[in-house]
Write an enzyme that holds these catalytic residues in place. Sequence first.
Site, PDB file in Angstrom:
ATOM      1  N   GLU A 181       0.758  -1.034  -0.075  1.00  0.00           N
ATOM      2  CA  GLU A 181      -0.010   0.074   0.043  1.00  0.00           C
ATOM      3  C   GLU A 181       0.668   1.158  -0.192  1.00  0.00           C
ATOM      4  O   GLU A 181       0.571   1.966   1.054  1.00  0.00           O
ATOM      5  CB  GLU A 181      -0.986  -0.172   1.201  1.00  0.00           C
ATOM      6  CG  GLU A 181      -1.896  -1.030   1.363  1.00  0.00           C
ATOM      7  CD  GLU A 181      -3.032  -0.975   2.326  1.00  0.00           C
ATOM      8  OE1 GLU A 181      -2.915  -0.299   2.988  1.00  0.00           O
ATOM      9  OE2 GLU A 181      -3.989  -1.836   2.409  1.00  0.00           O
ATOM     10  N   GLU A 376      -4.992  -8.830   1.383  1.00  0.00           N
ATOM     11  CA  GLU A 376      -5.662  -8.428   2.458  1.00  0.00           C
ATOM     12  C   GLU A 376      -7.109  -8.432   2.291  1.00  0.00           C
ATOM     13  O   GLU A 376      -7.591  -7.803   1.449  1.00  0.00           O
ATOM     14  CB  GLU A 376      -5.254  -7.216   2.957  1.00  0.00           C
ATOM     15  CG  GLU A 376      -3.727  -7.318   3.594  1.00  0.00           C
ATOM     16  CD  GLU A 376      -3.142  -5.971   4.264  1.00  0.00           C
ATOM     17  OE1 GLU A 376      -4.091  -5.130   4.758  1.00  0.00           O
ATOM     18  OE2 GLU A 376      -2.046  -5.619   4.333  1.00  0.00           O
TER      19      GLU A 376
HETATM   20  C1  FCB Z   1      -4.071  -2.086   5.793  1.00  0.00           C
HETATM   21  C2  FCB Z   1      -2.554  -2.401   6.159  1.00  0.00           C
HETATM   22  C3  FCB Z   1      -2.653  -3.512   7.243  1.00  0.00           C
HETATM   23  C4  FCB Z   1      -4.028  -3.223   8.247  1.00  0.00           C
HETATM   24  C5  FCB Z   1      -5.201  -3.373   7.554  1.00  0.00           C
HETATM   25  C6  FCB Z   1      -6.248  -3.110   8.429  1.00  0.00           C
HETATM   26  O1  FCB Z   1      -4.273  -1.013   5.301  1.00  0.00           O
HETATM   27  O2  FCB Z   1      -2.101  -2.971   5.117  1.00  0.00           O
HETATM   28  O3  FCB Z   1      -1.583  -3.359   7.935  1.00  0.00           O
HETATM   29  O4  FCB Z   1      -3.478  -2.209   9.082  1.00  0.00           O
HETATM   30  O5  FCB Z   1      -5.050  -2.068   6.478  1.00  0.00           O
END
Ligand code: FCB
Length: 472
Positions: A181, A376
């Site tokens: 990110e 994620e």
């Molecule tokens: C993302 C991050 C991760 C975590 C999630 C909830 O932006 O990559 O580390 O904090 O959000």
Amino acid sequence: MSDTQIDPATRVTGDAGGLSFPAGFVWGAATAAYQIEGAVTADGRGPSIWDTFSHTPGKVHNGDTGDVACDHYHRYAEDVELMAELGLQAYRFSIAWPRIQPTGSGPANRAGLDFYDRLVDALVARGIEPMITLYHWDLPQPLQDAGGWTNRDTAYRFAEYAGLVAERLADRVGTWITLNEPWCAAFLGYASGTHAPGITNPPDAFAATHHLLLGHGEAVPVLRGHGVRQVGITLNPSAVRPLDATAPADVAAAARVDGLQNRLYLDPLYGRGYPADIRALIDAQFGGAPWLRPGDEQIIAAPLDLLGINYYNPTIVTSAPGQPSSSVHPGTEDIRFMPATGPLTAMGWSIEPASLTSLLERLSRDYPGLPFWITENGCAYEDEPEADGERVADPARIAYLDGHLRAVHEAIARGVDVRGYLVWSLFDNFEWAEGYRPRFGIFYVDYETQVRLRKDSARWYHKVIAEHGLPD
Ligand code: FCB
């Protein structure tokens, strides 16, 4: 891991709500170093910007820090056993740069590499595919002292660090993610200042973006030089849409936000250079692009093998003449970000699985060529064990994960090439500026005792993995 092409013939939709995924689809979970490891001074680790930031009063909820976190550094062996019992096929974790280069440059700290060596061996021994993220936000503090990501040199330091890690681990780790990110690293770190290093100067966020992408592009050939099989980058593309899709001003607002958060990253990564509309905006409002040198965009466009996508919640915007820019999204004057609605997670985020399907379809249409991984996806609640001290009932998380897996399945059914899904997160952990309050884990962590408890969602995910799809 999954070099396997997805065969549409293997897409089976069961009766009564059960849903099966393509052969070769990989089930995993994700974490990040600073959020779980603790042991911040062990074996020669140097300070990172998150150590500095979390120890600065007022920056993190409750004054929480990652000093101990889940103590995973000392408990990794038991933690890998938990992953194995869960049936995980892949585990995405990040390397703490300041364990490898305590000052951000120079030779590798052998003891730091040894830790990841042991972790990788433990994973491989249990048949769990390790996936490495090289940068999940914990920049060595000495590099920040020299300007951090606003300094072009940091990009070269990153490529050097990538080489040190690959030299040691490329023989056992097939999939490497350069950055996690970069939008968050740049804009939360340098524009809103809500994340480390806590700077609030929007032009710096654009410079940081460029140097992050340049570092990524410099690192890719270094990784390949060490025989790495699959290289990718993880973005958090905004699933942005206009409040009123029939109102041209709302559509234009969504297009600007899409440019600032999505195209700013995707276009150069896909070899198209920076998007003209956003370049013009940077020229008009943020001092131009003195950081951009001839040839940089070619370096950033280094060919990749996968795109990692992190998705949590949608973004809905509307045209609002006179509205000042959001501090997180510089350049969004006259745009209002709509407040989240409906049942919210502990992060205050709304829950909208259908936006994941449309995001995946959009990305696959506009940025074809790379397979996608959901690197994620998950949700936070303030979970607590029941009176017996054993069970942690988290039906809302099961519903969230079930809904989003259905959304991924739907995208696959519509032809999007998604190869795997990694739950965020394996454990409750240090949620950056929110500290330990939001619990994202499918394992509950008692931070006093470091006991890990399977939440109901972990039992549910175990079944999903075993059945290679959603149970009826
Ligand atoms: C993302 C991050 C991760 C975590 C999630 C909830 O932006 O990559 O580390 O904090 O959000």
